[in-house]
Design an enzyme around this catalytic site. Structure first.
Site, PDB file in Angstrom:
ATOM      1  N   LYS A 266      23.658  -9.252  -3.167  1.00 49.67           N
ATOM      2  CA  LYS A 266      25.084  -9.515  -3.386  1.00 49.67           C
ATOM      3  C   LYS A 266      25.938  -8.854  -2.311  1.00 49.67           C
ATOM      4  O   LYS A 266      27.155  -8.884  -2.384  1.00 49.67           O
ATOM      5  CB  LYS A 266      25.512  -8.992  -4.754  1.00 49.67           C
ATOM      6  CG  LYS A 266      24.837  -9.701  -5.915  1.00 49.67           C
ATOM      7  CD  LYS A 266      25.250  -9.036  -7.225  1.00 49.67           C
ATOM      8  CE  LYS A 266      24.294  -9.388  -8.351  1.00 49.67           C
ATOM      9  NZ  LYS A 266      24.311  -8.394  -9.421  1.00 49.67           N
TER      10      LYS A 266
ATOM     11  N   ARG B  59      12.124   2.845   2.291  1.00 50.40           N
ATOM     12  CA  ARG B  59      11.596   2.088   3.433  1.00 50.40           C
ATOM     13  C   ARG B  59      12.639   1.037   3.791  1.00 50.40           C
ATOM     14  O   ARG B  59      13.229   0.407   2.915  1.00 50.40           O
ATOM     15  CB  ARG B  59      10.272   1.419   3.104  1.00 50.40           C
ATOM     16  CG  ARG B  59       9.868   0.432   4.198  1.00 50.40           C
ATOM     17  CD  ARG B  59       8.476  -0.071   4.060  1.00 50.40           C
ATOM     18  NE  ARG B  59       7.521   0.949   4.474  1.00 50.40           N
ATOM     19  CZ  ARG B  59       6.251   0.693   4.754  1.00 50.40           C
ATOM     20  NH1 ARG B  59       5.784  -0.536   4.660  1.00 50.40           N
ATOM     21  NH2 ARG B  59       5.434   1.641   5.123  1.00 50.40           N
TER      22      ARG B  59
ATOM     23  N   HIS C 124       7.320   7.152  10.464  1.00 45.11           N
ATOM     24  CA  HIS C 124       6.640   6.993   9.182  1.00 45.11           C
ATOM     25  C   HIS C 124       5.894   8.311   8.958  1.00 45.11           C
ATOM     26  O   HIS C 124       4.679   8.386   9.117  1.00 45.11           O
ATOM     27  CB  HIS C 124       5.681   5.802   9.264  1.00 45.11           C
ATOM     28  CG  HIS C 124       5.096   5.382   7.947  1.00 45.11           C
ATOM     29  ND1 HIS C 124       5.306   6.063   6.767  1.00 45.11           N
ATOM     30  CD2 HIS C 124       4.285   4.345   7.636  1.00 45.11           C
ATOM     31  CE1 HIS C 124       4.650   5.455   5.785  1.00 45.11           C
ATOM     32  NE2 HIS C 124       4.033   4.407   6.288  1.00 45.11           N
TER      33      HIS C 124
ATOM     34  N   ARG D  89       0.808  -1.218   0.000  1.00 49.82           N
ATOM     35  CA  ARG D  89       0.000   0.000   0.000  1.00 49.82           C
ATOM     36  C   ARG D  89       0.839   1.266   0.000  1.00 49.82           C
ATOM     37  O   ARG D  89       0.567   2.189  -0.774  1.00 49.82           O
ATOM     38  CB  ARG D  89      -0.988  -0.004   1.154  1.00 49.82           C
ATOM     39  CG  ARG D  89      -0.403  -0.492   2.459  1.00 49.82           C
ATOM     40  CD  ARG D  89      -1.466  -0.610   3.515  1.00 49.82           C
ATOM     41  NE  ARG D  89      -2.463  -1.613   3.207  1.00 49.82           N
ATOM     42  CZ  ARG D  89      -3.781  -1.455   3.384  1.00 49.82           C
ATOM     43  NH1 ARG D  89      -4.247  -0.337   3.860  1.00 49.82           N
ATOM     44  NH2 ARG D  89      -4.610  -2.432   3.105  1.00 49.82           N
ATOM     45  N   THR D  90       1.852   1.319   0.826  1.00 44.68           N
ATOM     46  CA  THR D  90       2.636   2.553   0.884  1.00 44.68           C
ATOM     47  C   THR D  90       3.395   2.776  -0.427  1.00 44.68           C
ATOM     48  O   THR D  90       3.431   3.886  -0.955  1.00 44.68           O
ATOM     49  CB  THR D  90       3.621   2.516   2.076  1.00 44.68           C
ATOM     50  OG1 THR D  90       2.883   2.305   3.266  1.00 44.68           O
ATOM     51  CG2 THR D  90       4.393   3.812   2.187  1.00 44.68           C
TER      52      THR D  90
END
Lengths: 433, 307
Positions: free
Chosen positions: B86, B108, B136, B58-59
């Site tokens: 990696k 995020r 947030h 959603r974000t």
């Protein structure tokens, strides 16, 4: 070679000396010390024929410091530090004897690693190196390492350092067994189940930063346990890097009751900085145990002042720049501490927490006594390990210029007013501007 | 008018006028979203990168749509196909993305402080889309926007935030934002998940939900992460729901016109009863819609700040 150091303030608490005077070194040993206030005759020494004259006017002449808690990283982590660079950093910091922790790769849990370290140190080291062996094989807390054989090979104490022995029975056995060698066990006190992956001190700051906290009690529970086990066993316990008010109180009470053979150390960062140094996720302030609150800093100073804390050690923990550059959670803990030891500790003298003599006791006399080595004094006949400290300089700590490979320090940019200008170690004179 | 910083990493760094500016700008974009053509050319030619180290639908989608409606080019940097596996360092990845010409990087990450770190290390604008258990910020801003739509003013409102405060970046950002705007914040939940230290910030803490909800204007529910069950934070989700689940009966302690909010995704029957989630007090879907407008406002305002 004959060296004369003149007109410095010679401080040698082991012999009750604190006065202006001259000191002569011949063939790597202290030949004579004459100071105006020494307890004995106070006449000027006759020094003739010195091949090197050092004027120490206005400066302190101290026995080379003995650092009980250093990570030299070799073998295995040479990208962080080596025996060569770590001992060079020690000498830069006025330290002429270092005890190196066993968390190398391989772990110093057997005599062959001990021998490797000592061989390397004698070939490349700039100062004395005294290895600390692991208590348990692989620092895993499961089986005792061959402590007696390692002791014969040169280990002066035993510790599982950053991986504390969580099993109380194992710690009991280790303390009992250590009596065979009459050496201290050095305990990194941390209840790992309670600290549970924390990365800084627990409190409002850790909550607001969203970082997992380590409560002071994670340390104190283990300090209490280890004191109890030292009482039970009669073994010698040295508590590493005390960081909290509660730990100071526990050690103080144990000493007062006389129930256990316990000594304790703290590090300059625990009396110089608080958790605020973490700021906005500054990984160079990430250290274990973590930087604590103001009240802990005050309690540690009080503990140093009243003798509860015997030793100031650096817990010199060099890391590579890349390791500290990134996520706070993933950055390794530790501060590169050798080169700020004197500068930060001298602030205690300026604040009246310690006398000059007291400072030398905490950084040279007591640590030498704890590991049973003949260091930390300027007595005639002793090895000529000493450092000349300028206490009237004013300089800015520049981590980039550290001799150590580890530039990781939260004190970068701090203005300090004491630093060694000359260190004599292993018969070599090191001088700096 | 513009923001003072090139980045939006935390609410803590904002004052009431910054927040006011974002909400005001968002109102304009909400009008745009109501039109037939939901797109403006404001950031045409700019490049936005969604750098998501944690799974999010959603974000990420909300940011992606917001960026597209401002006409920026959007690239999703997907962790599974990236060089992260990696062993590339965070800084190297971010510098690489910047070198590709990103103007705005939306990040995020599961570690707190990553947005701060990138903001310090990059010239591009960094928007925090959630870092660990820290903040947030756009979620809090969209929550404020949603409150403001329904209530006359935020100042003076009583807001209860319920649930896992300790691990919630949403709770953190909301607490700062609401306090900055003059609301009174209550935190409700089990003591294992509500750090007492937060009282020092002037919020009230309740473990008794019935008491905590009394006369509040807003009830913000937090998602209970199932993996906390059995870790000693609370015994079972059944017991949790009994003590801290929002039921119609519990909600009746709050003001009659109280708003029920949830950042999603919801665990129905764990922290919120379906009757409440779908009830007339719920503004949960409004939050989602408003998220777009608020994120457009943030991207638009940051693009106006010279790095």
């Amino acid at each position: 070679m004959k060296i004369a150091i003149r007109n410095g303030r010679i401080i040698d608490p082991a012999r009750g000396i604190d006065g202006i005077g001259d000191l002569v070194i011949e063939d790597g040993k202290i030949k004579a010390v004459k100071s105006q206030k020494s307890k004995g005759r106070s006449q000027r020494p006759e020094i003739t024929g010195a091949t090197r004259e050092i004027d120490a006017r206005g400066k302190l002449v101290l026995p080379g410091l003995v650092d009980l808690h250093v990570h030299l990283r070799e073998p295995g982590y040479e990208y962080k530090e080596t025996i060569r660079t770590g001992t060079a950093a020690a000498v830069r910091g006025g330290v002429t004897s270092v005890c190196c922790m066993p968390n190398t790769n391989p772990v110093n849990d057997n005599a062959s690693v001990t021998e490797f370290i000592l061989k390397k140190a004698s070939a490349e080291g700039a100062c004395w190196v005294y290895p600390i062996g692991a208590i348990t094989k692989g620092q895993k807390g499961e089986e005792l390492a061959e402590m007696s054989i390692m002791h014969e090979a040169g280990c002066v104490a035993f510790s599982d350092d950053g991986r504390p022995v969580m099993d109380s029975l194992m710690m009991r056995r280790a303390l009992e067994y250590s009596k065979v060698m009459n050496v201290p066990l050095i305990s990194h006190c941390e209840d790992l189940s309670l600290s549970s992956g924390g990365v800084m001190n627990e409190g409002l700051l850790s909550v607001t930063l969203g970082l997992k906290g380590i409560p002071p009690q994670a340390e104190e529970i283990m300090v209490a346990r280890d004191i109890a086990l030292a009482e039970l066993t009669g073994g010698r316990l040295h508590i590493a890097h005390i960081s909290t008010e509660g730990s100071v109180a526990l050690v103080r009470a144990a000493k007062k009751r006389g129930i256990a053979d316990v000594t304790a150390e703290t590090c300059p960062h625990y009396f110089s900085a608080t958790e605020e140094a973490v700021g906005d996720y500054r990984t160079n302030a990430k250290v274990n145990p973590p930087l604590r609150r103001k009240r802990d800093v005050e309690a540690i100073k009080e503990g140093l002042h009243d003798g509860t804390i015997d030793v100031i050690a650096t817990d010199h923990a060099p890391h590579h720049r890349d390791e500290k550059l990134g996520e706070f959670d993933f950055a390794p803990s530790g501060i590169s501490g050798l080169e700020t030891l004197i500068g930060l500790s001298m602030r205690l003298v300026d604040e009246g927490v310690l006398s000059h003599e007291g400072l030398v006791e905490k950084t040279a006399v007591n640590p030498a006594r704890i590991i049973g080595v003949d260091r930390g004094t300027l007595a005639p006949g002793a090895a000529a390990d000493l450092t000349v400290v300028d206490t009237e300089t004013e300089y800015t700590v520049g981590a980039a210029k550290f001799v150590s490979r580890g530039k990781n320090t939260p004190f970068d940019g701090w203005v300090l007013s004491a630093r060694p200008v000359i260190t004599i170690s292993l018969g070599r004179i090191h001088e700096w501007e | 008018m513009s923001l003072k910083s090139k980045d939006l990493v935390s609410i803590r760094g904002l004052d009431a006028s910054d927040i006011g500016l974002i909400l005001e700008t968002a109102a304009g974009f909400k009008d745009v979203l109501g039109r037939d053509i939901k797109k403006v050319p404001a950031l045409r030619g700019k490049t936005t990168v969604n750098l998501f180290y944690e799974p999010s639908t959603r974000t990420r989608t909300s940011f992606e749509l917001a960026a597209k409606r401002l006409s920026t080019d959007v690239v999703n940097f997907s962790v599974s196909t990236s060089s992260v596996v990696k062993g590339e360092s965070l800084r190297d990845t971010a510098l690489t993305i910047q070198a590709l010409g990103a103007d705005i990087i939306i990040v995020r990450h599961s570690c707190s402080g990553v947005a701060h770190f990138l903001a310090d290390n990059l010239g591009a604008s960094v928007v925090n889309a959630g870092d660990g258990t820290n903040e947030h910020p756009t979620q809090a801003l969209l929550d404020l926007f949603t409150i403001q739509e329904r209530k006359e003013a935020i100042k003076g409102l009583r807001v209860a935030i319920v649930g896992d405060i300790l691990h919630s970046r949403v709770a953190k950002s909301n607490m700062y934002a609401l306090t900055t705007m003059g609301a009174k914040v209550r935190l409700i939940g089990p003591p294992t998940l509500v750090p007492e230290a937060l009282e020092e910030l002037g919020v009230e803490i309740f473990s008794d939900m019935d008491k905590g909800l009394r006369d509040v204007d807003i009830v913000m529910m937090l998602r209970i992460q199932m993996e906390r069950q059995g870790k000693g934070f609370f015994p079972t989700t059944v017991e949790y729901f009994r003590n801290w689940g929002l039921t119609p009966e519990r909600l009746s302690r709050a003001k009659k016109d109280a708003l029920v909010m949830h950042p999603g995704p919801m665990n129905r029957g764990v922290e919120i009863a379906s009757d409440v989630a779908d009830g007339h007090n719920s503004v949960i879907l409004d939050q989602v819609t408003n998220g777009l407008a608020v994120r457009m406002a943030v991207l638009y305002l940051l693009a106006g700040v010279k790095g």
